[in-house]
Write an enzyme that holds these catalytic residues in place. Structure first.
Site, PDB file in Angstrom:
ATOM      1  N   ARG A  51      47.480  31.886  35.933  1.00 44.85           N
ATOM      2  CA  ARG A  51      47.947  31.653  37.300  1.00 44.85           C
ATOM      3  C   ARG A  51      47.198  32.452  38.352  1.00 44.85           C
ATOM      4  O   ARG A  51      46.763  31.897  39.370  1.00 44.85           O
ATOM      5  CB  ARG A  51      49.436  32.028  37.443  1.00 44.85           C
ATOM      6  CG  ARG A  51      50.393  30.961  37.044  1.00 44.85           C
ATOM      7  CD  ARG A  51      51.638  31.610  36.451  1.00 44.85           C
ATOM      8  NE  ARG A  51      51.248  32.283  35.229  1.00 44.85           N
ATOM      9  CZ  ARG A  51      51.194  31.665  34.064  1.00 44.85           C
ATOM     10  NH1 ARG A  51      51.585  30.435  33.956  1.00 44.85           N
ATOM     11  NH2 ARG A  51      50.768  32.285  32.983  1.00 44.85           N
ATOM     12  N   THR A  52      47.072  33.742  38.149  1.00 44.06           N
ATOM     13  CA  THR A  52      46.549  34.577  39.236  1.00 44.06           C
ATOM     14  C   THR A  52      45.089  34.210  39.530  1.00 44.06           C
ATOM     15  O   THR A  52      44.712  33.983  40.681  1.00 44.06           O
ATOM     16  CB  THR A  52      46.679  36.071  38.873  1.00 44.06           C
ATOM     17  OG1 THR A  52      48.019  36.299  38.437  1.00 44.06           O
ATOM     18  CG2 THR A  52      46.386  36.951  40.066  1.00 44.06           C
ATOM     19  N   LYS A  80      28.763  46.575  28.585  1.00 42.88           N
ATOM     20  CA  LYS A  80      27.628  47.491  28.307  1.00 42.88           C
ATOM     21  C   LYS A  80      27.937  48.892  28.804  1.00 42.88           C
ATOM     22  O   LYS A  80      27.089  49.772  28.777  1.00 42.88           O
ATOM     23  CB  LYS A  80      26.369  46.981  29.018  1.00 42.88           C
ATOM     24  CG  LYS A  80      25.945  45.587  28.636  1.00 42.88           C
ATOM     25  CD  LYS A  80      24.743  45.189  29.511  1.00 42.88           C
ATOM     26  CE  LYS A  80      24.694  43.695  29.688  1.00 42.88           C
ATOM     27  NZ  LYS A  80      23.895  43.323  30.875  1.00 42.88           N
ATOM     28  N   ARG A 101      41.598  42.053  38.431  1.00 40.05           N
ATOM     29  CA  ARG A 101      42.641  42.407  37.453  1.00 40.05           C
ATOM     30  C   ARG A 101      42.000  43.301  36.406  1.00 40.05           C
ATOM     31  O   ARG A 101      40.894  43.048  35.948  1.00 40.05           O
ATOM     32  CB  ARG A 101      43.204  41.157  36.776  1.00 40.05           C
ATOM     33  CG  ARG A 101      44.109  41.507  35.589  1.00 40.05           C
ATOM     34  CD  ARG A 101      44.871  40.351  35.063  1.00 40.05           C
ATOM     35  NE  ARG A 101      45.898  39.951  36.004  1.00 40.05           N
ATOM     36  CZ  ARG A 101      46.835  39.041  35.743  1.00 40.05           C
ATOM     37  NH1 ARG A 101      46.865  38.464  34.541  1.00 40.05           N
ATOM     38  NH2 ARG A 101      47.741  38.707  36.627  1.00 40.05           N
ATOM     39  N   HIS A 129      51.493  44.511  40.802  1.00 38.20           N
ATOM     40  CA  HIS A 129      50.949  43.143  40.872  1.00 38.20           C
ATOM     41  C   HIS A 129      51.379  42.587  42.241  1.00 38.20           C
ATOM     42  O   HIS A 129      52.235  41.712  42.334  1.00 38.20           O
ATOM     43  CB  HIS A 129      51.506  42.319  39.713  1.00 38.20           C
ATOM     44  CG  HIS A 129      50.814  41.012  39.482  1.00 38.20           C
ATOM     45  ND1 HIS A 129      49.892  40.460  40.364  1.00 38.20           N
ATOM     46  CD2 HIS A 129      50.904  40.129  38.448  1.00 38.20           C
ATOM     47  CE1 HIS A 129      49.462  39.308  39.872  1.00 38.20           C
ATOM     48  NE2 HIS A 129      50.056  39.089  38.711  1.00 38.20           N
TER      49      HIS A 129
HETATM   50  N1   CP Z   1      52.058  35.806  36.761  1.00 37.77           N
HETATM   51  C1   CP Z   1      50.824  36.083  36.333  1.00 37.77           C
HETATM   52  O1   CP Z   1      50.221  37.111  36.684  1.00 37.77           O
HETATM   53  O2   CP Z   1      50.300  35.152  35.474  1.00 37.77           O
HETATM   54  P1   CP Z   1      48.861  35.240  34.822  1.00 37.77           P
HETATM   55  O3   CP Z   1      48.849  36.431  33.901  1.00 37.77           O
HETATM   56  O4   CP Z   1      48.660  33.938  34.083  1.00 37.77           O
HETATM   57  O5   CP Z   1      47.859  35.422  35.922  1.00 37.77           O
END
Ligand code: CP
Length: 305
Positions: A51-52, A80, A101, A129
């Site tokens: 999703r993100t 590396k 991320r 998040h």
């Molecule tokens: N909600 C969320 O962060 O989903 P993903 O890990 O799929 O990005």
């Protein structure tokens, strides 16, 4: 130049402005279709995501921009041994904004301190998040019509669930918020979140292991997955993974207007039979996430429709 590392980097007024922009995009997407022409988003994902990452990419394309990036640490020079700081300096030469991320808490902050372009934290370890929180807040706002005077239950892995920590930090700044923490003892909300967020803001909260007992008082139930990847041993994960499974039987204890939220991915904690219940809002959260990320990209790149 601004980055977004924690949801509290945004004031309540700025969050409302993002919600307003997202609602305008939903009403008239064509008006926003070229606001990021010739701009590039870099998605630097050192940890898996559906999703993100994809919603950031869809968001930038729908604003008229382009996307570069990688979807795993192994396909970047991190494999590396390149540092997050050097990666951020390098990507600043190619893109206008970064969404990152990383499994290590604080990595997006290190990137922001070294980049010459805005950095958005797209999830750092068990910490924060903030863009999921923006999706959650838009969902609460659209479904309940307000962000004040809500009793929200958080259920599942409250220890490692970064979406829970971010959403609690966001809600603590609104009035009339009450929180019910539902988890096994081993997965309770960390004491630093209770002390530095809930107690600091005077938010009334209760802790329980009993989901059915908590349901009748809730305006919203925020279910979470037990975060296998953050456990030190598989035995503990297997013992705790099915602590809570929301099913139609349990939903009979909930109010008719209680909404069910989940940041997803879901593993086993919400029965698929709930998906057709009008109170299920988790796929609305997925879509709302794209609109809030569009609004955020516009804010950080300082572009207007
Ligand atoms: N909600 C969320 O962060 O989903 P993903 O890990 O799929 O990005």
């Amino acid at each position: 130049m601004r980055s977004l590392i924690s949801i509290t980097d945004l004031s309540v007024e700025e969050i409302q402005s993002l919600i307003d922009t997202a609602n305008q995009i939903i009403a008239d997407p064509d008006r926003f279709a070229h606001v990021c022409d010739r701009k590039k988003l870099a998605t630097l994902f050192f940890e898996p995501s559906t999703r993100t990452r994809l919603s950031f990419e869809a968001a930038m394309y729908e604003l008229g921009g382009n996307v570069i990036g990688f979807s795993s640490a192994n396909s970047s020079s991190a494999a590396k041994g390149e540092s997050v700081a050097d990666t951020a300096k390098t990507v600043s030469c190619y893109a206008d904004i970064i969404a990152m991320r990383h499994p290590k808490e604080g990595a997006p902050l290190v990137a922001a301190m070294n980049a010459s372009i805005p950095v958005i934290n797209a999830g750092d370890g068990g910490h924060n998040h903030p863009t999921q929180t923006l999706a959650d807040l838009l969902t609460l706002y659209r479904e309940k019509g307000r962000l004040n005077d809500l009793t929200v239950g958080f259920c599942g892995d409250l220890k490692f669930g970064r979406t829970v920590h971010s959403l609690i930090a966001a809600l603590a700044r609104y009035t009339g918020i009450k929180v019910v923490l539902i988890s096994p003892k081993e997965l309770q909300l960390p004491s630093y979140v209770k002390k530095d967020v809930l107690q600091k803001h005077g938010i009334p909260y209760t802790q329980t292991t009993n989901l059915e007992g908590a349901l009748p008082q809730l305006d919203a139930l925020y279910m979470t997955r037990v975060q296998r990847e953050r456990f030190f041993n598989e035995e503990d994960y297997l013992r705790l993974k099915d602590s809570y499974i929301l099913d139609p039987e349990k939903m009979r204890n909930a109010r008719e207007d209680m909404i069910v939220m989940h940041p997803l991915p879901r593993v086993n904690e919400i029965s698929v039979a709930i998906d057709s219940d009008p109170r299920a809002c988790y796929f609305k959260q997925v879509l709302n996430g794209k609109y809030m990320r569009m609004a955020l990209i516009m804010m950080l790149l300082e572009v207007k429709a």
